[in-house]
Design an enzyme around this catalytic site. Structure first.
Site, mmCIF file in Angstrom:
data_model
loop_
_atom_site.group_PDB
_atom_site.id
_atom_site.type_symbol
_atom_site.label_atom_id
_atom_site.label_comp_id
_atom_site.label_asym_id
_atom_site.label_seq_id
_atom_site.Cartn_x
_atom_site.Cartn_y
_atom_site.Cartn_z
ATOM 1 N N ASP A 64 0.803 -1.229 0.000
ATOM 2 C CA ASP A 64 0.000 0.000 0.000
ATOM 3 C C ASP A 64 0.834 1.277 0.000
ATOM 4 O O ASP A 64 0.356 2.338 -0.378
ATOM 5 C CB ASP A 64 -0.944 0.012 1.212
ATOM 6 C CG ASP A 64 -0.217 -0.212 2.539
ATOM 7 O OD1 ASP A 64 1.018 -0.339 2.531
ATOM 8 O OD2 ASP A 64 -0.885 -0.272 3.589
ATOM 9 N N HIS A 65 2.090 1.208 0.409
ATOM 10 C CA HIS A 65 2.896 2.430 0.543
ATOM 11 C C HIS A 65 3.579 2.830 -0.762
ATOM 12 O O HIS A 65 3.491 3.952 -1.199
ATOM 13 C CB HIS A 65 3.964 2.229 1.621
ATOM 14 C CG HIS A 65 3.455 2.381 3.020
ATOM 15 N ND1 HIS A 65 2.523 1.547 3.573
ATOM 16 C CD2 HIS A 65 3.760 3.283 3.988
ATOM 17 C CE1 HIS A 65 2.274 1.931 4.821
ATOM 18 N NE2 HIS A 65 3.015 2.985 5.091
ATOM 19 N N ASP A 119 3.859 -1.315 11.457
ATOM 20 C CA ASP A 119 3.433 0.030 11.098
ATOM 21 C C ASP A 119 2.821 0.655 12.344
ATOM 22 O O ASP A 119 2.047 0.005 13.056
ATOM 23 C CB ASP A 119 2.387 -0.024 9.968
ATOM 24 C CG ASP A 119 2.139 1.358 9.409
ATOM 25 O OD1 ASP A 119 2.681 1.660 8.337
ATOM 26 O OD2 ASP A 119 1.428 2.141 10.069
ATOM 27 N N ARG A 379 -0.538 12.742 10.339
ATOM 28 C CA ARG A 379 0.783 13.317 10.643
ATOM 29 C C ARG A 379 1.054 14.520 9.751
ATOM 30 O O ARG A 379 0.797 14.456 8.549
ATOM 31 C CB ARG A 379 1.888 12.277 10.392
ATOM 32 C CG ARG A 379 1.852 11.210 11.423
ATOM 33 C CD ARG A 379 3.019 10.252 11.333
ATOM 34 N NE ARG A 379 2.910 9.383 12.489
ATOM 35 C CZ ARG A 379 3.247 8.104 12.506
ATOM 36 N NH1 ARG A 379 3.766 7.546 11.433
ATOM 37 N NH2 ARG A 379 3.102 7.406 13.607
ATOM 38 N N SER A 547 6.643 7.160 13.001
ATOM 39 C CA SER A 547 6.647 5.904 12.259
ATOM 40 C C SER A 547 7.453 4.810 12.943
ATOM 41 O O SER A 547 8.426 5.071 13.642
ATOM 42 C CB SER A 547 7.225 6.173 10.873
ATOM 43 O OG SER A 547 7.759 5.004 10.333
ATOM 44 N N ARG A 549 9.243 2.737 11.311
ATOM 45 C CA ARG A 549 10.264 2.282 10.358
ATOM 46 C C ARG A 549 11.582 1.960 11.049
ATOM 47 O O ARG A 549 12.234 2.825 11.627
ATOM 48 C CB ARG A 549 10.443 3.309 9.235
ATOM 49 C CG ARG A 549 10.942 4.660 9.668
ATOM 50 C CD ARG A 549 10.814 5.678 8.544
ATOM 51 N NE ARG A 549 9.425 5.994 8.287
ATOM 52 C CZ ARG A 549 8.994 7.139 7.770
ATOM 53 N NH1 ARG A 549 9.840 8.067 7.408
ATOM 54 N NH2 ARG A 549 7.713 7.362 7.585
#
Ligand code: MIC
Ligand code: SF4
Length: 658
Positions: A64-65, A119, A379, A547, A549
């Protein structure tokens, strides 16, 4: 003894430790989710751990990203993810099917279960009464392999809701109100649990908006009870059988209690450039805008888009703005296409983007210089839109639609007076449109063995960390202020396509802080690394917000960073640092932050001895000629992972017979 809903679910999943706030615990994970930007590394690490098949009740991999596909990188990742999912027992949601959190809520989440996702917005499914937590990819890989997830047993903040939202006031306004009160700092290791009569007036999609953006508070997760409305939602998704009623006991002991009367809420906006910089829309009404975007995992449900379409039906957006809509899932997109709402949006002047994260992660639609952008996202960190110096406001779909018509920030409650629009009462569908054909099931175990995994040439297997030295001698590469987010550390947007190539992506660590005519952070780090000198990052409060990440730890590790010294470090980022053998150290006295400058040479003698079992360590600033006390706020397991040179090495060691 009366229990909170949070503790009831944790209790049922507890495999290590005791349920006492502040204590380390391990819980069993029922479901996992990954997305392509973090998932590619997660699956590469899963493979490196030598795991053959996932052990969870359900694991889903979403794409999706990274859907922009400039160059082969993104598609290489998609093919890798599709092929590895089939082999190791994971469902794979193909690109175009929608945003992971929206789809997981629609198709998979179930009350009472635990979900771990790579996520930070995984708590979205807390809107269904589950414990859904965001984590780094390596932690999710380990949970996919059947390992427990380790966390600090949280404090539970009870938010008692009364009243009912007025017309034009949205779930988004509730979470913005909470962000105003609690801010993005200081809520680590807490869970927000909603209860009280007001919860019964909020639909599951509204609840999911609230739990989704709860991530911005920095909490472990947020949760709503599972009640008649949850049952209705699951039933409409043809998953009624997965319903179970769940709530806290009447006298549940909350560590802190917050009362919110929904009837007193008004439309709110998070102003540039932090989700907690909240003002009422009334206060900022009239500001000129140049862009409006409706979408993201926070606000792109069927009801969100129907409200926007109803407001815009028969009208045009202001000619001075660009207006875009990114539906949260293919289910949403197909439903609004079939009922005509999509046509209303197109006729009003909307640019329809594909179902995915899109502009929320800087994949296109960056605003022009000095143009104010209004988004329904979660965000608005500086530069996240892809434009340096951006001015991004976060609002509800109602406020976005009203402002799109007027070309300036507009309180939707005034629409009736200005253009004669009545509040559109959107009913939740009795039946959503169900079509899971873009979710590939995994191969059965007996066919999986021979299935090929496609490792495209742009995919580079990340290195494991090297052992930490007995004593650390290093240089401060950067000194950051408070609230530095993982978006600042590791930018996404145009650089997102390098996620599966750590050497390449590492070139952009702290990209936003690079200065003209000065070597970049990456160049300076690699120069030190060549000389055998460790890199150190110094930071203020809430380092690593935002995030999940893990590249914000993995890439600095690749560049030779071995320690972060900060006033405080956020939960997910701290775990990621430990997983990649970067020592997270907190200032014992935050005022000592002022005793260090960029470029200073720091020494920590007996680092390993301290990591083994000490709370404190001495840091000698050789340049400034002062000593500073640092704190190691670590569990026994954290210490073991650091001593083993990161989670990957730790897991391999554990798997080896001694
Ligand atoms: C985000 O919203 O910042 C992201 C992009 O979804 C991240 C994950 C990532 O960086 O890939 C998150 O929220 O964890
Ligand atoms: Fe995607 Fe944005 Fe949600 Fe992150 S916050 S998962 S980028 S839509």
């Amino acid at each position: 003894m009366a229990q909170t809903l949070t503790y009831k679910i944790l209790q049922q999943h507890l495999v290590e430790g005791r349920l006492q706030a502040g204590q380390p615990i391990g819980i069993r994970i029922d479901q996992t989710l990954t997305q392509d930007a973090t998932g590619t590394t997660a699956f590469l690490l899963f493979e490196s751990m030598g795991m053959a098949r996932v052990q969870t009740e359900l694991s889903v991999s979403y794409v999706d990203h990274n859907l922009a596909q400039f160059g082969p990188e993104n598609h290489n990742d998609h093919l890798y993810l599709q092929s590895i999912a089939r082999k190791v027992g994971v469902y794979h949601s193909r690109p175009g099917n929608g945003i992971c959190h929206q789809i997981h809520l629609e198709r998979f989440g179930r009350p009472g279960a635990t979900l771990l996702g790579s996520d930070s917005h995984t708590p979205t499914c807390g809107g269904l009464g589950m414990i859904a937590i965001g984590a780094g990819g390596l932690d999710v890989a380990s949970a996919m392999g059947g390992g427990p997830f380790y966390l600090t047993c949280p404090k539970v903040i009870g938010v008692r809701l009364t009243g009912r939202l007025h017309d034009w006031v949205a779930g988004k306004d509730l979470i913005l109100e909470l962000l105003k009160r609690l801010t993005t700092k200081g809520n680590v290791d807490c869970v927000i649990e909603y209860f009280g009569p007001g919860t019964e007036t909020l639909t599951v999609p509204q609840r999911a908006t609230v739990t989704n953006m709860g991530a911005e508070l920095g909490v472990t997760t947020s949760i709503f009870p599972s009640d008649a409305l949850t049952e209705r939602f699951l039933h409409a998704q043809r998953r009624g059988k997965q319903f179970q009623q769940l709530s806290a006991d009447p006298d549940a002991p909350y560590d802190r209690l917050i009362e919110i009367n929904l009837s007193q809420l008004a439309p709110m906006a998070a102003c540039p450039s932090s989700p907690d910089n909240v003002l009422s829309v009334e206060e900022i009404a009239g500001r000129k805008i140049g862009q409006v975007v409706v979408g993201s995992c926070t606000n792109s449900s069927y009801t969100d888009l129907m409200i926007v379409a109803e407001v815009l039906r028969g009208r045009k957006v202001d000619p001075g703005i660009e207006f875009a809509v990114a539906p949260g899932s293919r289910q949403v997109l197909e439903m609004i296409a079939r009922n005509g709402a999509l046509a209303d949006l197109i006729a009003a002047g909307a640019r329809i983007l594909e179902s995915g994260c899109g502009p929320c992660i800087g994949q296109g639609f960056s605003p022009a210089d000095n143009v104010v952008t209004l988004r329904t996202f979660n965000r608005n960190f500086a530069g996240r839109t892809g434009t340096k110096g951006d001015q991004c406001y976060l609002v509800s779909p109602e406020t976005a639609a009203a402002s799109a018509i007027m070309g300036e920030i507009t309180d939707p409650r005034n629409l009736k007076e200005i253009v004669g629009i009545k509040y559109p009462q959107i009913k939740l569908p009795k039946e959503y449109l169900i079509d899971d054909s873009m979710i590939d099931p995994p191969l059965p175990p007996d066919q999986a063995g021979s299935a090929q995994v496609l490792h495209g040439p742009t995919i580079v297997v990340p290195e494991a960390a090297s052992a930490l030295p007995d004593s650390l001698s290093g240089q401060v590469l950067i000194k950051c202020a408070d609230k530095v987010t993982t978006d600042h550390i590791m930018p996404a947007g145009a650089f997102l396509k390098y996620r599966s190539n750590v050497p390449e992506y590492s070139q952009y660590v702290f990209y936003m802080f690079n200065e003209k005519d000065k070597p970049t952070f990456a160049q300076r780090s690699l120069e030190l690394k060549k000389q055998g000198i460790a890199g150190i990052v110094v930071a203020g409060e809430s380092y690593g917000q935002g995030s999940s990440r893990e590249h914000a730890a993995l890439c600095p590790m690749y560049l030779g960073v071995r320690a972060v010294l900060a006033k405080s470090i956020e939960r997910i980022h701290k775990a990621n640092l430990i997983n990649f053998a970067i020592v997270p150290i907190e200032f014992d006295d935050p005022a000592d932050y002022d005793k260090i400058r960029e470029g200073d040479h720091l020494e920590i003698s007996d680092l390993l001895i301290a990591i083994r079992d000490k709370e404190d360590l001495q840091i000698r600033n050789r340049t400034g000629n002062v000593s500073i006390k640092g704190r190691l706020n670590l569990t026994h397991r954290d210490r073991q992972i650091l001593l083993a040179a990161g989670l990957l090495n730790f897991a391999k060691k554990k798997a080896m017979p001694s």
